[in-house]
Motif scaffolding. Structure first.
Motif, short mmCIF file in Angstrom:
data_model
loop_
_atom_site.label_atom_id
_atom_site.label_comp_id
_atom_site.label_asym_id
_atom_site.label_seq_id
_atom_site.Cartn_x
_atom_site.Cartn_y
_atom_site.Cartn_z
N ASP A 79 16.14 54.17 74.37
CA ASP A 79 17.30 53.32 74.14
C ASP A 79 18.55 54.20 74.15
O ASP A 79 18.60 55.22 73.45
CB ASP A 79 17.17 52.60 72.81
N THR A 116 22.09 60.32 63.56
CA THR A 116 23.10 60.53 64.58
C THR A 116 24.46 60.61 63.93
O THR A 116 24.87 59.67 63.27
CB THR A 116 23.09 59.38 65.59
N LEU A 120 16.57 58.51 61.95
CA LEU A 120 17.69 58.61 62.86
C LEU A 120 18.88 59.18 62.13
O LEU A 120 19.36 58.62 61.16
CB LEU A 120 18.06 57.22 63.42
N SER A 128 21.76 64.44 66.89
CA SER A 128 20.67 63.63 66.35
C SER A 128 19.36 64.39 66.46
O SER A 128 19.02 64.92 67.51
CB SER A 128 20.55 62.30 67.11
N ARG A 161 21.45 53.80 72.92
CA ARG A 161 22.24 53.82 71.69
C ARG A 161 21.50 54.48 70.54
O ARG A 161 22.05 55.33 69.85
CB ARG A 161 22.64 52.38 71.31
N THR A 162 20.24 54.12 70.34
CA THR A 162 19.50 54.62 69.19
C THR A 162 18.60 55.79 69.52
O THR A 162 18.10 56.45 68.61
CB THR A 162 18.62 53.50 68.60
#
Length: 369
Positions: free
Chosen positions: A114, A5, A3, A74, A116-117
């Motif tokens: 998700d 981001t 990840l 991301s 957020r992630t």
């Protein structure tokens, strides 16, 4: 799963929060002397001004245009799998009723992410009535939780349950069908799909002009919701797309205007991706008009350029093929995820075509309309 981001505004937000926290206790002691108060107020003002300046500089440095800023990107889902399904080929995004994201692959897979992630939570396979795969391109999560999905093969729009069962199929004008059944070019039909505020009007954008339509005009078709909850054919409009580009996505803003993505690709050069604000009010209903020429008195949808994504800061992004800006890729999906101080929070995603030279990339934008 990796990840990466990059949320550039986070630093400014934390600086502002730190300044306000530090300022609180200094102003909370009534027995502090005048000199101390003066010093404390000066320190508070300095900290606040520093935080404000930091936020302003961050916004300025991340500006793509006066209307659009890039918060980050991301590549977390690039070349990953979930429950045996390749997480890529993403062509559309939507916000689900629980606040999570729905991401549509053009290979007949619908992922739950998700918010957020971006981590995948679920995957649902989609198919047509005979069980064949779709060229699934547009996505709307309706108010009852069902999914409206466009496929550009025929083209078609079907309603699916959250588990992937077909519930309904919408009518399509004959002219918008792929030749020889209609006048649409193959791989150039329903790409964008959006529900206008109020939930009564559904709009689909064709990617390219119909055979016989000239002047760079593509058709936007609408449907009206009936009392029984189905959709019937309604007005159609002409949208003036830039030369050499197509329309991969459209999204209704809260005021009823449209965010429209225009995209193209030139071998050896890379992608062109532009974001427009479009206003369908006062546009001519072209549903009964044969060939659009641009010289027939038709009032097209008015549009205003918000940004050309090539002007955005790259923020360290890399590209696996020539690009005028390494941030760019085959951007195809767009969704409005919320509002922030009068601006729209917008998420874009690229379709990597399951190609080693391309990237599944999410871009986080703030858009002032």
């Amino acid at each position: 799963m990796r990840l990466r981001t990059v949320l550039a505004t986070l630093t400014a937000g934390l600086a502002a929060a730190t300044a306000l926290t530090a300022a609180g206790p200094a102003n909370a002691h009534p027995t502090t002397t005048t000199a101390a108060n003066t010093a404390a107020n000066t320190a508070t003002a300095t900290a606040a001004n520093t935080a404000t300046a930091t936020a302003a500089n961050t916004a300025k440095n991340n500006a793509c245009s006066p209307a659009v800023s890039l918060d980050g990107f991301s590549d977390a889902l690039d070349k990953t799998t979930f429950d045996g399904a390749f997480v890529g080929n993403l062509s559309a995004l939507a916000v689900d009723r629980d606040g999570s994201l729905a991401a549509l692959s053009d290979r007949s897979s619908l992922f739950g992410l998700d918010a957020r992630t971006l981590a995948p939570r679920s995957v649902v396979p989609l198919a047509d009535e005979s069980g064949a795969a779709l060229d699934s391109e547009g996505l709307v999560v309706d108010r009852d939780g069902s999914r409206l999905v466009s496929s550009e093969t025929e083209p078609s729009i079907r309603r699916y349950s959250a588990s992937g069962t077909i519930l309904d199929r919408l009518p399509v004008p004959d002219d918008l069908r792929v030749a020889p059944a209609g006048r649409a070019v193959s791989n150039g039909t329903f790409e964008g799909l959006t529900l206008l505020p109020g939930g009564r009007t559904l709009l689909a954008s064709m990617e390219y002009p119909l055979s016989g339509d000239t002047g760079g005009l593509v058709r936007f078709q609408t449907w009206q919701r009936t009392a029984a909850g189905h959709f019937r054919l309604a007005a159609q409009y002409a949208y003036p797309v830039d030369a050499g580009l197509g329309v991969p996505e459209v999204q209704a803003a809260p005021d009823g205007r449209l965010l429209v993505l225009e995209r193209g690709f030139t071998s050896g050069v890379g992608n062109t991706v532009r974001l427009y604000l479009a206003d369908p009010r006062h546009a001519t209903d072209t549903g009964g008009i044969g060939n659009l020429t641009g010289q027939d008195g038709v009032r097209p949808i008015r549009k205003t350029l918000l940004t050309d994504v090539v002007t955005c800061p790259s923020l360290g992004a890399t590209a696996r093929q020539p690009q005028p800006n390494p941030l760019l890729d085959n951007i195809e999906g767009l969704v409005i995820t919320g509002r922030d101080k009068g601006r729209l929070k917008v998420l874009l995603v690229s379709d990597d075509n399951q190609n080693a030279a391309q990237t599944t990339r999410f871009l986080f934008l703030h858009v002032r309309v």
